[in-house]
Design a protein around this motif. Sequence first.
Motif, short mmCIF file in Angstrom:
data_model
loop_
_atom_site.label_atom_id
_atom_site.label_comp_id
_atom_site.label_asym_id
_atom_site.label_seq_id
_atom_site.Cartn_x
_atom_site.Cartn_y
_atom_site.Cartn_z
N TYR A 117 -0.06 -0.17 10.13
CA TYR A 117 -0.34 1.40 9.89
C TYR A 117 -1.39 1.65 8.97
O TYR A 117 -2.12 2.60 9.08
CB TYR A 117 0.94 2.23 9.67
CG TYR A 117 0.90 3.77 9.86
CD1 TYR A 117 0.81 4.49 10.95
CD2 TYR A 117 0.74 4.56 8.54
CE1 TYR A 117 0.83 5.82 11.09
CE2 TYR A 117 0.59 5.77 8.50
CZ TYR A 117 0.59 6.57 10.08
OH TYR A 117 0.27 7.86 9.91
N PHE A 118 -1.30 1.22 7.89
CA PHE A 118 -2.12 1.38 6.79
C PHE A 118 -3.90 1.10 7.27
O PHE A 118 -4.49 1.79 6.84
CB PHE A 118 -1.85 0.56 5.54
CG PHE A 118 -2.77 0.80 4.17
CD1 PHE A 118 -2.47 1.90 3.75
CD2 PHE A 118 -3.57 -0.06 3.99
CE1 PHE A 118 -3.43 2.25 2.45
CE2 PHE A 118 -4.42 0.23 2.75
CZ PHE A 118 -4.27 1.56 2.16
N TRP A 119 -3.70 0.14 7.98
CA TRP A 119 -4.98 -0.27 8.41
C TRP A 119 -5.44 0.75 9.50
O TRP A 119 -6.74 1.13 9.61
CB TRP A 119 -5.05 -1.79 9.25
CG TRP A 119 -6.54 -2.40 9.55
CD1 TRP A 119 -7.15 -1.95 10.54
CD2 TRP A 119 -6.99 -3.18 8.99
NE1 TRP A 119 -8.54 -2.69 10.73
CE2 TRP A 119 -8.20 -3.49 9.68
CE3 TRP A 119 -7.07 -3.60 7.42
CZ2 TRP A 119 -9.50 -4.20 9.20
CZ3 TRP A 119 -7.95 -4.45 7.10
CH2 TRP A 119 -9.21 -4.75 7.75
N GLU A 120 -4.47 1.22 10.41
CA GLU A 120 -5.02 2.16 11.41
C GLU A 120 -5.53 3.44 10.27
O GLU A 120 -6.47 4.01 10.95
CB GLU A 120 -3.95 2.65 12.01
CG GLU A 120 -3.26 1.66 13.24
CD GLU A 120 -2.19 2.01 13.87
OE1 GLU A 120 -1.53 3.32 13.62
OE2 GLU A 120 -1.63 1.24 14.40
N PRO A 143 0.48 -1.05 0.03
CA PRO A 143 -0.05 0.00 -0.05
C PRO A 143 0.85 1.09 -0.02
O PRO A 143 1.89 1.25 0.74
CB PRO A 143 -0.75 -0.21 1.23
CG PRO A 143 0.10 -0.87 2.22
CD PRO A 143 0.64 -2.05 1.33
N ILE A 144 0.32 2.30 -0.72
CA ILE A 144 0.83 3.75 -0.70
C ILE A 144 -0.34 4.57 -0.29
O ILE A 144 -1.51 4.35 -0.35
CB ILE A 144 1.58 4.13 -1.83
CG1 ILE A 144 0.73 3.98 -3.09
CG2 ILE A 144 2.76 3.16 -2.18
CD1 ILE A 144 1.13 4.60 -4.31
N GLY A 145 0.10 5.80 0.03
CA GLY A 145 -0.97 6.86 0.12
C GLY A 145 -0.27 8.17 0.57
O GLY A 145 0.65 8.42 0.16
N LEU A 191 0.86 -0.21 -5.05
CA LEU A 191 2.04 -0.29 -6.10
C LEU A 191 2.01 -1.94 -6.30
O LEU A 191 2.38 -2.58 -5.22
CB LEU A 191 3.27 0.42 -5.93
CG LEU A 191 3.29 1.70 -5.89
CD1 LEU A 191 4.92 2.17 -5.55
CD2 LEU A 191 2.80 2.18 -7.27
N ALA A 192 2.17 -2.51 -7.39
CA ALA A 192 2.42 -3.76 -7.65
C ALA A 192 3.75 -3.90 -8.43
O ALA A 192 3.81 -3.16 -9.30
CB ALA A 192 1.11 -4.45 -8.45
N GLU A 193 4.62 -5.02 -8.30
CA GLU A 193 5.57 -5.09 -9.11
C GLU A 193 5.52 -6.47 -9.82
O GLU A 193 4.86 -7.32 -9.41
CB GLU A 193 6.77 -5.50 -7.94
CG GLU A 193 7.08 -4.07 -7.23
CD GLU A 193 8.45 -4.34 -6.34
OE1 GLU A 193 9.12 -5.37 -6.46
OE2 GLU A 193 8.83 -3.61 -5.68
#
Length: 254
Positions: A169-172, A76-78, A91-93
């Motif tokens: 942290y993303f879930w938070e 995840p990014i944001g 982002l997928a690689e």
Amino acid sequence: MIEAPAAILTVWHQFDGFPVETLTKAWYYQRSGENKQRSVEQMQKHYHQYKITGNCFDLAIWLLSAFDAEGVKAYPIGSHLKTVQAHAAILAEDQSGRRFLCDLGDQWIQPILIDFTSKAFDSNKQTGFFPGAEVQVRPVEKGFEIVYFRPNGKKSSQVYMTEPIERDYFWEAAEYSQHHIHPEPLVEVRLQEKGETVHWEFDNWHSFRSTKTGLYRDSNVETLQEWVARIHEKTQYDKEFLLEALSYYEDLKQ
């Protein structure tokens, strides 16, 4: 145009036709306990029951789980996390390490390559990635910027930081988002019209389509029942769900 590899596109296309919206946030907020962010299992259940999807955090979490299931490296990014302006994407690689932006929250048609050092990277305006606009990827400090060029000459932009966000942290941040309901309802969905992917949007009790030739506003409607019918036509969302969610937002106007 550089397309993402099949491993990424196969997962991405599982979400074709998935709207992004805030109606589910309001609907679930009233029904849930202290925790407002739904699990993937809950989202899947609600999709099968009501055809509903969710906001950008819901879709990013759901998409990330789908990449995990297929063994695609993704994270995840944001931007502006833990604020009401937050935006979330993935982002997928591919196997060579090239990174592709996968943003269901902004209703992209397909993922786009964002690695400036890649020989395949295209620094020019590109079509076929975003409905109703050309896009250009530009480097910025610690990330990249997407510039949108629309038919009327209007430009807008979105900055993404490429640093992977730790999942807890993303879930938070997602939980924070689900606790904060903006008083203006929003629905966006990609639709196929005359061989083109267009962007239909319901925003603060108005609706319109963005196409390659410009922006076209829908006729005004006055009643909740009319909005239920119009949004159902575009999204196939359950009508009782739509009436309940829209009623919540109408009450916020009082």
